[in-house]
Design a protein around this motif. Structure first.
Motif, PDB file in Angstrom:
ATOM      1  N   ASP A 162       0.822  -1.206   0.000  1.00  0.00           N
ATOM      2  CA  ASP A 162       0.000   0.000   0.000  1.00  0.00           C
ATOM      3  C   ASP A 162       0.862   1.264   0.000  1.00  0.00           C
ATOM      4  N   MET A 163       2.009   1.231   0.700  1.00  0.00           N
ATOM      5  CA  MET A 163       2.926   2.367   0.631  1.00  0.00           C
ATOM      6  C   MET A 163       3.462   2.555  -0.787  1.00  0.00           C
ATOM      7  N   LEU A 164       3.844   1.452  -1.422  1.00  0.00           N
ATOM      8  CA  LEU A 164       4.337   1.521  -2.799  1.00  0.00           C
ATOM      9  C   LEU A 164       3.280   2.105  -3.717  1.00  0.00           C
ATOM     10  N   THR A 165       2.038   1.624  -3.584  1.00  0.00           N
ATOM     11  CA  THR A 165       0.963   2.099  -4.451  1.00  0.00           C
ATOM     12  C   THR A 165       0.715   3.587  -4.255  1.00  0.00           C
ATOM     13  N   ALA A 166       0.716   4.036  -2.997  1.00  0.00           N
ATOM     14  CA  ALA A 166       0.499   5.462  -2.727  1.00  0.00           C
ATOM     15  C   ALA A 166       1.608   6.310  -3.353  1.00  0.00           C
ATOM     16  N   ASN A 167       2.868   5.872  -3.220  1.00  0.00           N
ATOM     17  CA  ASN A 167       3.982   6.622  -3.792  1.00  0.00           C
ATOM     18  C   ASN A 167       3.923   6.647  -5.315  1.00  0.00           C
ATOM     19  N   LEU A 168       3.547   5.507  -5.898  1.00  0.00           N
ATOM     20  CA  LEU A 168       3.402   5.450  -7.354  1.00  0.00           C
ATOM     21  C   LEU A 168       2.298   6.375  -7.841  1.00  0.00           C
ATOM     22  N   LEU A 169       1.168   6.324  -7.190  1.00  0.00           N
ATOM     23  CA  LEU A 169       0.017   7.107  -7.626  1.00  0.00           C
ATOM     24  C   LEU A 169       0.335   8.599  -7.593  1.00  0.00           C
ATOM     25  N   SER A 170       0.972   9.044  -6.524  1.00  0.00           N
ATOM     26  CA  SER A 170       1.325  10.455  -6.397  1.00  0.00           C
ATOM     27  C   SER A 170       2.395  10.856  -7.413  1.00  0.00           C
ATOM     28  N   GLY A 171       3.445  10.048  -7.505  1.00  0.00           N
ATOM     29  CA  GLY A 171       4.534  10.396  -8.407  1.00  0.00           C
ATOM     30  C   GLY A 171       4.131  10.381  -9.868  1.00  0.00           C
ATOM     31  N   LEU A 172       3.381   9.357 -10.272  1.00  0.00           N
ATOM     32  CA  LEU A 172       2.949   9.260 -11.668  1.00  0.00           C
ATOM     33  C   LEU A 172       1.967  10.367 -12.007  1.00  0.00           C
ATOM     34  N   GLY A 173       1.120  10.733 -11.036  1.00  0.00           N
ATOM     35  CA  GLY A 173       0.194  11.834 -11.268  1.00  0.00           C
ATOM     36  C   GLY A 173       0.927  13.138 -11.558  1.00  0.00           C
ATOM     37  N   GLN A 174       1.999  13.399 -10.816  1.00  0.00           N
ATOM     38  CA  GLN A 174       2.776  14.621 -11.044  1.00  0.00           C
ATOM     39  C   GLN A 174       3.401  14.623 -12.434  1.00  0.00           C
ATOM     40  N   VAL A 175       3.883  13.456 -12.874  1.00  0.00           N
ATOM     41  CA  VAL A 175       4.462  13.365 -14.220  1.00  0.00           C
ATOM     42  C   VAL A 175       3.386  13.647 -15.273  1.00  0.00           C
ATOM     43  N   MET A 176       2.217  13.092 -15.104  1.00  0.00           N
ATOM     44  CA  MET A 176       1.139  13.328 -16.073  1.00  0.00           C
ATOM     45  C   MET A 176       0.721  14.792 -16.112  1.00  0.00           C
ATOM     46  N   ASP A 177       0.701  15.436 -14.942  1.00  0.00           N
ATOM     47  CA  ASP A 177       0.351  16.855 -14.917  1.00  0.00           C
ATOM     48  C   ASP A 177       1.376  17.681 -15.692  1.00  0.00           C
ATOM     49  N   ALA A 178       2.634  17.255 -15.651  1.00  0.00           N
ATOM     50  CA  ALA A 178       3.677  17.983 -16.373  1.00  0.00           C
ATOM     51  C   ALA A 178       3.655  17.682 -17.871  1.00  0.00           C
ATOM     52  N   GLU A 179       3.404  16.424 -18.227  1.00  0.00           N
ATOM     53  CA  GLU A 179       3.506  16.002 -19.625  1.00  0.00           C
ATOM     54  C   GLU A 179       2.224  16.217 -20.428  1.00  0.00           C
ATOM     55  N   LYS A 180       1.084  16.124 -19.780  1.00  0.00           N
ATOM     56  CA  LYS A 180      -0.220  16.262 -20.441  1.00  0.00           C
ATOM     57  C   LYS A 180      -0.323  15.379 -21.701  1.00  0.00           C
ATOM     58  N   PRO A 181      -0.174  14.080 -21.522  1.00  0.00           N
ATOM     59  CA  PRO A 181      -0.171  13.180 -22.687  1.00  0.00           C
ATOM     60  C   PRO A 181      -1.566  12.978 -23.276  1.00  0.00           C
ATOM     61  N   ASP A 182      -1.582  12.596 -24.561  1.00  0.00           N
ATOM     62  CA  ASP A 182      -2.836  12.196 -25.210  1.00  0.00           C
ATOM     63  C   ASP A 182      -3.172  10.738 -24.892  1.00  0.00           C
ATOM     64  N   TRP A 183      -2.143   9.913 -24.733  1.00  0.00           N
ATOM     65  CA  TRP A 183      -2.306   8.515 -24.329  1.00  0.00           C
ATOM     66  C   TRP A 183      -1.325   8.212 -23.203  1.00  0.00           C
TER      67      TRP A 183
END
Length: 375
Positions: free
Chosen positions: A72-93
């Motif tokens: 659950d710690m791993l999942t929380a860290n992944l979810l937060s970190g990946l979300g920040q990357v998506m906010d920066a990249e704004k991908p179409d897919w």
């Protein structure tokens, strides 16, 4: 002129990297896309080995692993970190592969941002949420979210249809692991030194039939691994075989295997192999004894039977085709099935010559054309 589509490909483990690097290569070479890569570092050293051989330099590296980290710690860290990357990249897919925590969290973070998800290797199901664990539930979560389901086989596509996934979103592409295996085999042919590290063992075991072994599944920790180790000890009593066992670094695996197998003259317990050397092991072995999912796909591409040390498999196509056989973790059953393949030439030939149902090495091209369709 239409702007290129922004593709964010996410992975974190060695198997994901192997199955996705041919796709990243293809996206990088195609002017219709701006390709960005984010790695989580879920398998740090083993991931980096694949990145190096594939020549990939990630645009983002979360390096999420911490000592003693719970799921659950791993999942929380992944979810937060990946979300920040998506906010920066704004991908179409957003592209994810398979069934890891990285893939599941990547799909969920994309869903929270209403970014469409393409799931490579979609539709694998064992039917048991605890085998493999936690991968089966990860797959089901991604399957609920994804807009593009890239199923490796018709069996996988049918599993998605049974879950009421919209048929028009499901596409049978084959498995990209075959594309990757063809790529690395060509590289080794051009540069033999890439896989020369097994030469000493090949010389040491000259004249013996080599059995490749991998074992690392969480559901086998404890009694399952102990039974597997007992079976290997029994098989190693034969003087006509040798076993090469790249031992997973997880201490749950190492403690059991070191205690049971250390000192056996025809069992080589070695460090985990990088991708070229693992491909070489597949090439030189007589058969594979494994609880891995990927080995069930890769070994048949080289004509090598796989005995699967699990009670269920999300890759039933191999069992149906005859390239793989479920043997579970009962020591006696494992020994019996290995003995049958060693002593019965017809039984061995039947598995070795069976059609590989997992792909033709052209999966990546199909996936690229599907991603080119604007979501």
């Amino acid at each position: 002129m239409t702007d290129p589509l922004r593709i964010l490909t996410i992975f974190g483990t060695r198997p994901e990297a192997i199955k996705l690097f041919p796709l990243v290569h293809a996206l990088d070479a195609d002017s219709r896309f701006i390709s960005r890569v984010c790695v989580s570092g879920q398998h740090r050293d083993m991931l980096d080995q694949v990145l190096a051989i594939a020549g990939l330099a990630p645009d983002h590296d979360l390096d999420v692993m911490q000592p003693g980290q719970t799921l659950d710690m791993l999942t929380a860290n992944l979810l937060s970190g990946l979300g920040q990357v998506m906010d920066a990249e704004k991908p179409d897919w957003v592209v994810v592969q398979g069934d890891t925590a990285t893939a599941m969290a990547g799909a969920l973070a994309a869903y929270y941002r209403k970014i469409p998800v393409a799931h490579v290797e979609a539709g694998l199901r064992s039917g048991n949420i605890h085998h493999p664990w936690p991968e089966e539930v990860n797959r089901k979560i991604i399957g609920t979210i994804a807009r593009l389901h890239l199923a490796p086989t018709e069996t996988s596509a049918e599993a998605l249809r049974r879950e009421n996934v919209a048929p028009e979103t499901i596409h049978v592409t084959g498995n990209t692991v075959i594309d990757a295996l063809h790529w690395i085999t060509r590289r080794i042919g051009q540069e033999p030194a890439l896989a020369a590290g097994l030469a000493e063992l090949e010389a040491r075991f000259n004249g013996k039939r080599i059995i490749g072994v991998t074992s690392h599944r969480r559901e086998n920790f404890g009694g399952g691994l102990e039974a597997i180790a007992a079976a290997i000890r029994e098989i190693a009593r034969r003087d006509d075989v040798a076993l090469i066992f790249p031992v997973h670094p997880n201490p749950n695996v190492r403690a059991v295997m070191d205690g049971a197998l250390a000192g056996l003259p025809n069992v080589a317990m070695i460090e985990p192999l990088d991708y070229p050397h693992f491909a070489r092991l597949l090439d030189i072995c007589h058969l594979m004894l494994s609880d891995s999912g990927g080995v069930q796909e890769e070994a048949p591409a080289l004509g090598k039977p796989v005995l699967v040390m699990r009670e269920t498999t999300e890759r039933p196509e191999g069992v149906a085709a005859g390239t793989a056989r479920l043997v579970g973790t009962d020591s006696r059953r494992i020994v019996e099935e290995v003995t049958r393949l060693l002593d019965d030439e017809a039984a061995y030939a039947e598995m070795a010559r069976a059609h590989n149902p997992f792909g033709d090495g052209r999966s990546v091209g199909r996936i690229v054309e599907l991603l080119a369709i604007r979501p």
